[in-house]
Design a protein around this motif. Structure first.
Motif, PDB file in Angstrom:
ATOM      1  N   ALA A 205       0.781   1.932  16.628  1.00 57.90           N
ATOM      2  CA  ALA A 205      -0.417   1.358  16.007  1.00 57.90           C
ATOM      3  C   ALA A 205      -1.673   1.775  16.770  1.00 57.90           C
ATOM      4  O   ALA A 205      -2.697   2.161  16.170  1.00 57.90           O
ATOM      5  N   ALA A 206      -1.588   1.723  18.097  1.00 55.76           N
ATOM      6  CA  ALA A 206      -2.727   2.141  18.923  1.00 55.76           C
ATOM      7  C   ALA A 206      -2.994   3.630  18.760  1.00 55.76           C
ATOM      8  O   ALA A 206      -4.148   4.078  18.774  1.00 55.76           O
ATOM      9  N   CYS A 207      -1.932   4.410  18.579  1.00 58.12           N
ATOM     10  CA  CYS A 207      -2.066   5.855  18.366  1.00 58.12           C
ATOM     11  C   CYS A 207      -2.821   6.139  17.068  1.00 58.12           C
ATOM     12  O   CYS A 207      -3.698   7.006  17.032  1.00 58.12           O
ATOM     13  N   GLN A 208      -2.496   5.405  16.002  1.00 60.35           N
ATOM     14  CA  GLN A 208      -3.192   5.587  14.729  1.00 60.35           C
ATOM     15  C   GLN A 208      -4.672   5.242  14.857  1.00 60.35           C
ATOM     16  O   GLN A 208      -5.541   5.915  14.290  1.00 60.35           O
ATOM     17  N   ILE A 209      -4.965   4.203  15.622  1.00 61.98           N
ATOM     18  CA  ILE A 209      -6.364   3.821  15.862  1.00 61.98           C
ATOM     19  C   ILE A 209      -7.095   4.931  16.615  1.00 61.98           C
ATOM     20  O   ILE A 209      -8.256   5.237  16.326  1.00 61.98           O
ATOM     21  N   PHE A 210      -6.403   5.530  17.574  1.00 65.74           N
ATOM     22  CA  PHE A 210      -6.990   6.644  18.338  1.00 65.74           C
ATOM     23  C   PHE A 210      -7.315   7.817  17.413  1.00 65.74           C
ATOM     24  O   PHE A 210      -8.410   8.394  17.482  1.00 65.74           O
ATOM     25  N   CYS A 211      -6.386   8.166  16.530  1.00 62.25           N
ATOM     26  CA  CYS A 211      -6.606   9.287  15.602  1.00 62.25           C
ATOM     27  C   CYS A 211      -7.750   8.984  14.632  1.00 62.25           C
ATOM     28  O   CYS A 211      -8.533   9.886  14.288  1.00 62.25           O
ATOM     29  N   ASP A 212      -7.848   7.736  14.180  1.00 61.69           N
ATOM     30  CA  ASP A 212      -8.976   7.342  13.332  1.00 61.69           C
ATOM     31  C   ASP A 212     -10.292   7.502  14.076  1.00 61.69           C
ATOM     32  O   ASP A 212     -11.297   7.963  13.514  1.00 61.69           O
TER      33      ASP A 212
END
Length: 236
Positions: A205-212
């Motif tokens: 979930a944190a990874c997806q936030i980083f990519c966003d």
């Protein structure tokens, strides 16, 4: 002669090492001819890299610097030509080394996926400087002992080739494997690459936030890393 110079002069007389030096010069020169031409004609370097990528931000800004961008391209072409001419190859190697150190630090700072290749190029550039040690040593900041013309007392022959090329292979393997574990998260060369790593991430979930943060919002890398760390803490 000391032991280093004995090994050095034996390598200089070996056809395998001579051919490898020529290969390095041609390979490095070719890379700069391509990179320099792109800048001289005014095209954006690494055109496939998205603008929101951390290194993409840099290339976009660099292209907008006008004749400075062209100047870098001309300098790279000149460096390549100097590398290809035997009499000026040392000057070319010195110029190339200053370029590639800067490029290597840049790619590590932005967590660029091409860092592995740039590290290998840096090592090849360093090899060329060592290859011209007999010319370079006179400007090095330490006392040079007077030596007689090189006489090889105990030639190492095939063993020297095996040690060098085998050791080089091990170093390359360490670079390739080691860089995979260097960072917890990277922006990748595209949004798809960035999101692909989330499947195997400990904090998807944190990874997806980083990519966003990188590709949707276009924020700087440091800001997105801080957002990633904050998202991890909230998850915990």
């Amino acid at each position: 002669m000391n032991r280093f110079e004995e090994v050095y002069y034996e390598a200089k007389a070996d056809k395998w090492f001579q051919r490898f030096a020529v290969f390095c010069r041609i390979a490095l020169a070719t890379s700069f001819i391509i990179a320099g031409y792109v800048k001289i004609v005014g095209e954006r370097f690494a055109a496939g890299l998205p603008s929101n990528n951390p290194l993409g931000h840099y290339f976009d800004a660099l292209q907008l610097t006008g004749y400075y961008y062209t100047f870098i391209g001309i300098a790279q072409i000149i460096t390549a030509i100097l590398l290809l001419i035997p009499r000026t190859s040392l000057i070319g190697a010195l110029m190339y080394f200053t370029f590639i150190v800067n490029i290597c630090v840049l790619t590590y700072a932005t967590r660029f996926d091409g860092t592995r290749l740039n590290t290998m190029v840096l090592l090849a550039s360093l090899f060329l400087l060592v290859w011209d040690y007999d010319r370079l040593k006179h400007i090095l900041p330490f006392k040079q002992p007077k030596t007689e013309p090189p006489v090889l007392k105990n030639p190492r022959g095939v063993r020297l080739r095996f040690l060098f090329f085998g050791g080089s292979f091990i170093v390359l393997a360490i670079i390739i494997i080691g860089t995979f574990y260097l960072y917890e998260i990277v922006p990748g060369n595209s949004e798809a690459e960035c999101r692909n790593q989330c499947a195997s991430s400990k904090n998807p979930a944190a990874c997806q936030i980083f990519c966003d943060c990188i590709y949707k919002q276009g924020q700087p890398l440091d800001s997105c890393l801080a957002t990633f760390d904050k998202a991890k803490d909230i998850r915990k």
